[in-house]
Design a protein around this motif. Structure first.
Motif, mmCIF file in Angstrom:
data_model
loop_
_atom_site.group_PDB
_atom_site.id
_atom_site.type_symbol
_atom_site.label_atom_id
_atom_site.label_comp_id
_atom_site.label_asym_id
_atom_site.label_seq_id
_atom_site.Cartn_x
_atom_site.Cartn_y
_atom_site.Cartn_z
ATOM 1 N N GLY A 199 0.679 -1.326 0.052
ATOM 2 C CA GLY A 199 0.067 -0.025 -0.055
ATOM 3 C C GLY A 199 0.893 1.379 -0.028
ATOM 4 N N GLN A 200 0.317 2.314 0.455
ATOM 5 C CA GLN A 200 0.847 3.689 0.649
ATOM 6 C C GLN A 200 2.149 3.939 1.248
ATOM 7 O OE1 GLN A 200 -3.604 5.339 0.840
ATOM 8 N NE2 GLN A 200 -2.111 6.967 0.740
ATOM 9 N N TRP A 201 3.215 4.600 0.879
ATOM 10 C CA TRP A 201 4.056 5.076 1.551
ATOM 11 C C TRP A 201 3.754 6.383 2.672
ATOM 12 C CZ3 TRP A 201 9.297 4.945 -1.856
ATOM 13 C CH2 TRP A 201 9.323 3.657 -2.482
ATOM 14 N N ALA A 202 4.424 6.440 3.628
ATOM 15 C CA ALA A 202 4.186 7.641 4.384
ATOM 16 C C ALA A 202 4.415 8.850 3.652
ATOM 17 C CB ALA A 202 4.964 7.321 5.711
ATOM 18 N N ASP B 244 16.935 1.772 -7.330
ATOM 19 C CA ASP B 244 16.624 0.224 -6.560
ATOM 20 C C ASP B 244 15.824 0.541 -5.271
ATOM 21 O OD1 ASP B 244 16.678 -2.202 -5.456
ATOM 22 O OD2 ASP B 244 18.631 -2.414 -5.085
ATOM 23 N N VAL B 245 14.554 0.208 -5.670
ATOM 24 C CA VAL B 245 13.449 0.517 -4.534
ATOM 25 C C VAL B 245 13.788 -0.422 -3.506
ATOM 26 C CG1 VAL B 245 11.091 0.785 -3.796
ATOM 27 C CG2 VAL B 245 11.975 1.322 -6.152
ATOM 28 N N TYR C 199 7.743 10.801 -0.050
ATOM 29 C CA TYR C 199 7.411 9.858 0.396
ATOM 30 C C TYR C 199 8.485 8.823 0.780
ATOM 31 C CZ TYR C 199 2.799 10.417 -1.667
ATOM 32 O OH TYR C 199 1.381 10.786 -2.024
ATOM 33 N N GLU C 200 8.157 8.554 2.174
ATOM 34 C CA GLU C 200 9.170 7.543 2.777
ATOM 35 C C GLU C 200 8.993 6.069 2.404
ATOM 36 O OE1 GLU C 200 10.466 6.281 7.530
ATOM 37 O OE2 GLU C 200 8.852 7.841 6.846
ATOM 38 N N ASN C 201 10.182 5.727 1.797
ATOM 39 C CA ASN C 201 10.288 4.030 1.554
ATOM 40 C C ASN C 201 10.364 3.354 2.622
ATOM 41 O OD1 ASN C 201 11.322 1.859 0.221
ATOM 42 N ND2 ASN C 201 12.765 2.737 -1.158
ATOM 43 N N PRO C 202 9.265 2.299 2.538
ATOM 44 C CA PRO C 202 9.518 1.440 3.906
ATOM 45 C C PRO C 202 10.382 0.367 3.769
ATOM 46 C CG PRO C 202 7.668 0.811 2.179
ATOM 47 C CD PRO C 202 8.358 2.111 1.714
ATOM 48 N N ALA C 203 10.956 0.204 2.603
ATOM 49 C CA ALA C 203 12.044 -1.125 2.461
ATOM 50 C C ALA C 203 12.930 -1.153 3.845
ATOM 51 C CB ALA C 203 13.010 -0.782 1.422
ATOM 52 N N ARG C 204 13.424 -0.196 4.692
ATOM 53 C CA ARG C 204 14.024 -0.119 5.746
ATOM 54 C C ARG C 204 13.146 0.947 6.961
ATOM 55 N NH1 ARG C 204 20.332 -0.217 4.351
ATOM 56 N NH2 ARG C 204 20.480 -2.113 4.169
ATOM 57 N N SER C 205 13.182 0.753 8.032
ATOM 58 C CA SER C 205 12.522 1.525 8.927
ATOM 59 C C SER C 205 13.621 2.381 9.482
ATOM 60 C CB SER C 205 12.084 0.841 10.258
ATOM 61 O OG SER C 205 13.256 0.030 10.734
ATOM 62 N N SER C 206 13.114 3.719 9.674
ATOM 63 C CA SER C 206 14.109 4.879 9.958
ATOM 64 C C SER C 206 14.822 4.501 11.168
ATOM 65 C CB SER C 206 13.332 6.239 9.791
ATOM 66 O OG SER C 206 12.756 6.520 8.749
ATOM 67 N N PRO C 207 15.901 5.177 11.514
ATOM 68 C CA PRO C 207 16.555 4.813 12.713
ATOM 69 C C PRO C 207 15.768 5.499 13.996
ATOM 70 C CG PRO C 207 18.050 5.990 11.142
ATOM 71 C CD PRO C 207 16.708 5.931 10.639
#
Length: 396
Positions: free
Chosen positions: A22-25, A314-315, A388-396
């Motif tokens: 779904g959607q990115w933040a 590379d998403v 838009y924040e890529n959810p591939a990794r969570s932010s620190p």
């Protein structure tokens, strides 16, 4: 301080997380005016972080945004209105007079049809002080063309920064805007027409022929039977002729483009999208000056708006290139921003149904978590300037 073009980001591909569905933040940089039209990047204060210049077409203002750093990047950014001009279509950072302060050049269409220079204050501490900025029209451009885009490039070996500029409509062109011996003397700036255009969407600086100087890859949206993708060969001397080389998309309404090695063969491809919704991947033939091959993909089966822009990155951190894709004319429930894996072109939502008219994108790791986020603007639902924040990794 340095001018940024396409971001160069080394990404680690270990310890990755699967993408959320779904959607990115969505994180808003600014939504306080109307008609945000384009995001251009440069590090204007030497902190190693990309700052942003944007023209607000309906708001009639040019704004600069200073990256606040990772801890505050998800909140609205510090901003300054560097000038107020009618119908701005593009705004780009450049230290035009080489005094160490990044100025802003704006291109205007509508009834304005003029290019402006917004001079930055020399005192670094006053960069966000609107009263410290001054605006001048460039006389050689005044009421001449519907200016759409400017690309900072050193062209004549003289003190100031020069530009490749482009326009649309009556008398449209791609040309050289040269600042001369004294960049502050705007009456001395000169314009040299390189190419008779229809409606220019992209100017991408790439050393396509490998001779050590930057050529310019162009998408011309509407030019009668001559629309399409082309490149202008830099002759190494500003007064010499720039040779025009046709690439692909002939006669089609090509939109924004990107230049990247999409398939890992160590050769760059040119990717563009055409209205209403076709992806073109253009591959060189024997060399860049001979006939290019075209790979076409119809994307009209997806619930999306009409094509606007393409970016390559590379998403999902699998070491393979993917395609970021933006749309305009995306009324709900259509989607305006999404990504496609390559080569299978599997569809992945980014924006959901919000946003009617998205624009060109910038790819960069804004939250420093090791994946590519996407920065863009939107000018009909008034989302403004955002990422838009890529959810591939969570932010620190």
């Amino acid at each position: 301080m340095h001018q940024l073009s396409l971001p160069s980001i080394a990404l680690c591909i270990i310890c990755t997380l699967p993408l959320a569905r779904g959607q990115w933040a969505l994180h808003t940089i600014d939504n306080t005016s109307k008609g945000a039209d384009g995001v251009r990047l440069a590090d204007v204060n030497g902190d190693g972080l990309p700052d942003v210049a944007t023209g607000w077409e309906e708001g009639n203002r040019i704004r600069a945004y200073i990256n606040p750093g990772t801890a505050r990047v998800k909140k609205p950014w510090p901003a300054v209105t560097v000038g107020e001009v009618q119908s701005p279509e593009d705004a780009v950072f450049a230290d035009v007079d080489r005094d160490g302060a990044f100025d802003v050049l704006s291109c205007c269409e509508g009834r304005n049809r003029t290019i402006y220079i917004h001079w930055a204050p020399k005192e670094a501490g006053r960069y966000l002080d609107a009263s410290a900025w001054t605006t001048q029209a460039i006389p050689v451009t005044k009421q001449q063309q519907s200016w759409m885009f400017a690309l900072p490039m050193e062209l004549d070996g003289k003190p100031g920064m020069d530009f490749i500029v482009a326009s649309k409509g009556k008398q449209a062109s791609v040309g050289l805007l040269l600042t001369g011996d004294d960049p502050r003397a705007t009456a001395q700036w000169s314009f040299i027409r390189l190419y008779d255009a229809g409606w220019i969407m992209s100017l991408e600086p790439v050393d396509l022929d490998g001779d050590g100087d930057l050529d310019v890859v162009v998408s011309d949206r509407k030019n009668r039977s001559r629309s399409g993708v082309l490149w202008l060969e830099n002759p190494g001397r500003p007064m010499a002729k720039w040779q025009v080389h046709r690439v692909g998309g002939h006669g089609l309404e090509v939109m924004f483009l990107d230049v990247a090695d999409i398939d890992g063969d160590q050769q760059v491809e040119i990717l563009t999208v055409t209205r209403p919704n076709t992806l073109l991947i253009l591959r060189k033939g024997q060399d860049v000056r001979s006939a290019w091959k075209t790979e076409r993909h119809d994307l009209s089966a997806h619930p999306i708006g009409t094509a606007k822009a393409i970016r390559v990155g590379d998403v999902n951190l699998d070491g393979k290139m993917d395609l970021f894709y933006s749309c305009e004319a995306a009324p709900r429930p259509k989607i305006g921003l999404f990504w496609l894996s390559y080569p299978d072109l599997a569809f992945h939502d980014i924006s959901g149904p919000i946003g009617l008219k998205y624009d060109h994108m910038q790819l960069l790791d804004l939250d420093a978590d090791g994946d590519l986020d996407v920065m863009c603007c939107e000018e009909r639902d008034q989302l403004g300037v955002f990422w838009y924040e890529n959810p591939a990794r969570s932010s620190p």
